[in-house]
Design a protein around this motif. Sequence first.
Motif, PDB file in Angstrom:
ATOM      1  N   THR A 160     -53.377  11.118 -74.189  1.00 35.09           N
ATOM      2  CA  THR A 160     -52.657  10.536 -73.055  1.00 35.09           C
ATOM      3  C   THR A 160     -51.340  11.265 -72.788  1.00 35.09           C
ATOM      4  N   ASN A 161     -50.621  11.626 -73.859  1.00 35.78           N
ATOM      5  CA  ASN A 161     -49.343  12.317 -73.647  1.00 35.78           C
ATOM      6  C   ASN A 161     -49.541  13.677 -72.983  1.00 35.78           C
ATOM      7  N   THR A 162     -50.646  14.351 -73.299  1.00 34.49           N
ATOM      8  CA  THR A 162     -50.942  15.629 -72.653  1.00 34.49           C
ATOM      9  C   THR A 162     -51.264  15.417 -71.179  1.00 34.49           C
ATOM     10  N   HIS A 163     -52.099  14.419 -70.886  1.00 30.85           N
ATOM     11  CA  HIS A 163     -52.408  14.113 -69.486  1.00 30.85           C
ATOM     12  C   HIS A 163     -51.126  13.815 -68.703  1.00 30.85           C
ATOM     13  N   ALA A 164     -50.267  12.982 -69.291  1.00 27.92           N
ATOM     14  CA  ALA A 164     -49.026  12.590 -68.610  1.00 27.92           C
ATOM     15  C   ALA A 164     -48.128  13.794 -68.347  1.00 27.92           C
ATOM     16  N   ALA A 165     -47.935  14.630 -69.374  1.00 23.11           N
ATOM     17  CA  ALA A 165     -47.055  15.790 -69.226  1.00 23.11           C
ATOM     18  C   ALA A 165     -47.604  16.787 -68.204  1.00 23.11           C
ATOM     19  N   VAL A 166     -48.912  17.026 -68.246  1.00 16.84           N
ATOM     20  CA  VAL A 166     -49.517  17.954 -67.282  1.00 16.84           C
ATOM     21  C   VAL A 166     -49.396  17.385 -65.867  1.00 16.84           C
ATOM     22  N   GLY A 167     -49.618  16.091 -65.709  1.00 19.75           N
ATOM     23  CA  GLY A 167     -49.472  15.460 -64.394  1.00 19.75           C
ATOM     24  C   GLY A 167     -48.063  15.609 -63.843  1.00 19.75           C
ATOM     25  N   ILE A 168     -47.073  15.317 -64.674  1.00 16.38           N
ATOM     26  CA  ILE A 168     -45.672  15.448 -64.239  1.00 16.38           C
ATOM     27  C   ILE A 168     -45.356  16.900 -63.911  1.00 16.38           C
ATOM     28  N   ALA A 169     -45.827  17.819 -64.736  1.00 20.83           N
ATOM     29  CA  ALA A 169     -45.580  19.245 -64.484  1.00 20.83           C
ATOM     30  C   ALA A 169     -46.176  19.665 -63.142  1.00 20.83           C
ATOM     31  N   LEU A 200     -53.237   4.418 -48.381  1.00 22.64           N
ATOM     32  CA  LEU A 200     -52.845   3.240 -47.591  1.00 22.64           C
ATOM     33  C   LEU A 200     -51.417   2.829 -47.919  1.00 22.64           C
ATOM     34  N   PHE A 201     -51.084   2.879 -49.201  1.00 23.13           N
ATOM     35  CA  PHE A 201     -49.753   2.469 -49.634  1.00 23.13           C
ATOM     36  C   PHE A 201     -48.678   3.466 -49.208  1.00 23.13           C
ATOM     37  N   PHE A 202     -48.937   4.771 -49.422  1.00 22.59           N
ATOM     38  CA  PHE A 202     -47.924   5.793 -49.148  1.00 22.59           C
ATOM     39  C   PHE A 202     -48.636   7.148 -49.054  1.00 22.59           C
ATOM     40  N   PRO A 203     -48.997   7.583 -47.844  1.00 22.04           N
ATOM     41  CA  PRO A 203     -49.773   8.821 -47.688  1.00 22.04           C
ATOM     42  C   PRO A 203     -49.202  10.039 -48.413  1.00 22.04           C
ATOM     43  N   THR A 204     -47.907  10.250 -48.355  1.00 20.09           N
ATOM     44  CA  THR A 204     -47.326  11.413 -49.023  1.00 20.09           C
ATOM     45  C   THR A 204     -47.548  11.349 -50.524  1.00 20.09           C
ATOM     46  N   ALA A 205     -47.404  10.177 -51.111  1.00 21.88           N
ATOM     47  CA  ALA A 205     -47.609  10.016 -52.558  1.00 21.88           C
ATOM     48  C   ALA A 205     -49.059  10.272 -52.957  1.00 21.88           C
ATOM     49  N   SER A 206     -49.985  10.004 -52.040  1.00 24.28           N
ATOM     50  CA  SER A 206     -51.406  10.139 -52.380  1.00 24.28           C
ATOM     51  C   SER A 206     -51.796  11.580 -52.699  1.00 24.28           C
ATOM     52  N   ILE A 207     -51.123  12.532 -52.093  1.00 26.92           N
ATOM     53  CA  ILE A 207     -51.417  13.945 -52.356  1.00 26.92           C
ATOM     54  C   ILE A 207     -51.107  14.274 -53.814  1.00 26.92           C
ATOM     55  N   TYR A 208     -49.949  13.834 -54.279  1.00 28.22           N
ATOM     56  CA  TYR A 208     -49.535  14.116 -55.652  1.00 28.22           C
ATOM     57  C   TYR A 208     -50.340  13.285 -56.654  1.00 28.22           C
ATOM     58  N   PHE A 209     -50.684  12.050 -56.282  1.00 32.66           N
ATOM     59  CA  PHE A 209     -51.553  11.216 -57.104  1.00 32.66           C
ATOM     60  C   PHE A 209     -52.885  11.934 -57.305  1.00 32.66           C
ATOM     61  N   LEU A 210     -53.416  12.517 -56.234  1.00 35.68           N
ATOM     62  CA  LEU A 210     -54.664  13.284 -56.307  1.00 35.68           C
ATOM     63  C   LEU A 210     -54.520  14.471 -57.260  1.00 35.68           C
ATOM     64  N   PHE A 211     -53.405  15.195 -57.165  1.00 30.43           N
ATOM     65  CA  PHE A 211     -53.186  16.332 -58.065  1.00 30.43           C
ATOM     66  C   PHE A 211     -53.228  15.876 -59.528  1.00 30.43           C
ATOM     67  N   GLY A 212     -52.566  14.768 -59.816  1.00 32.43           N
ATOM     68  CA  GLY A 212     -52.561  14.247 -61.186  1.00 32.43           C
ATOM     69  C   GLY A 212     -53.939  13.823 -61.643  1.00 32.43           C
ATOM     70  N   TYR A 213     -54.670  13.180 -60.756  1.00 30.32           N
ATOM     71  CA  TYR A 213     -56.017  12.709 -61.087  1.00 30.32           C
ATOM     72  C   TYR A 213     -56.944  13.894 -61.362  1.00 30.32           C
ATOM     73  N   VAL A 214     -56.874  14.898 -60.503  1.00 30.04           N
ATOM     74  CA  VAL A 214     -57.705  16.093 -60.692  1.00 30.04           C
ATOM     75  C   VAL A 214     -57.355  16.779 -62.008  1.00 30.04           C
ATOM     76  N   SER A 215     -56.065  16.806 -62.358  1.00 26.17           N
ATOM     77  CA  SER A 215     -55.672  17.422 -63.631  1.00 26.17           C
ATOM     78  C   SER A 215     -56.294  16.666 -64.803  1.00 26.17           C
ATOM     79  N   HIS A 216     -56.342  15.344 -64.702  1.00 27.26           N
ATOM     80  CA  HIS A 216     -56.948  14.549 -65.771  1.00 27.26           C
ATOM     81  C   HIS A 216     -58.430  14.898 -65.921  1.00 27.26           C
ATOM     82  N   LEU A 217     -59.150  14.891 -64.811  1.00 28.41           N
ATOM     83  CA  LEU A 217     -60.577  15.201 -64.864  1.00 28.41           C
ATOM     84  C   LEU A 217     -60.805  16.628 -65.380  1.00 28.41           C
ATOM     85  N   GLY A 218     -59.983  17.564 -64.923  1.00 30.75           N
ATOM     86  CA  GLY A 218     -60.118  18.950 -65.367  1.00 30.75           C
ATOM     87  C   GLY A 218     -59.889  19.105 -66.861  1.00 30.75           C
TER      88      GLY A 218
END
Length: 196
Positions: free
Chosen positions: A3-12, A129-147
């Motif tokens: 989890t700490n690796t996922h979190a750090a990579v997402g933030i990076a 729906l909540f915040f379109p701009t945030a969704s782009i970065y949320f997607l980046f983090g999610y893709v990093s997790h799956l990758g």
Amino acid sequence: MQTNTHAAVGIAIGTVASMTQSKEMMLLAATSAFMGSIICDIDVGDTGKKHTPVLLTAVSSMAAILLGIYAYFFGTEIAMLWQSESGYLRSAIGIIAFIGICIFGSKKPHRSFLHSILGMLLLVACVFLFFPTASIYFLFGYVSHLGLDLLNYRPLMLFYPMKKGYSLKLCYSKSRASTVMLCVACAVIAGVVVLF
């Protein structure tokens, strides 16, 4: 990966993707990517890690709440952008749907629905729906997790509900590779923060 690796990579990823923008937007990007990078693992309850889903939910919620408090009191750029893109009704619908999808996903086996393209798209749509701009970065983090998880031996059901799993079988989740990625991600975060 851990989890700490996922979190750090997402933030990076969030900080690097937004480093040409203001510090406020970088904070929004890092927080959104962080949430996207860890939310998938609220389905680990079936692996014997009973407290992890609660912890991940609490940490994600706290990150969103703290960002909201910051935006309300200090971050006028984030608050104005949110108001222009979403507003209260869209945000309420997005939050309710997000919670519902997370509850559904947390009841599924680990690395199934929440580690699939379907789960990712549904949660990204809720954040949109909540915040379109945030969704782009949320997607980046999610893709990093799956990758990162694709590198492991345990397969992901990327095309859920199809049962077939995918894995590159390059390393274990608790391995030197995870530690190296954690260190590199932390170095990237530190470098971006110092330079910008």
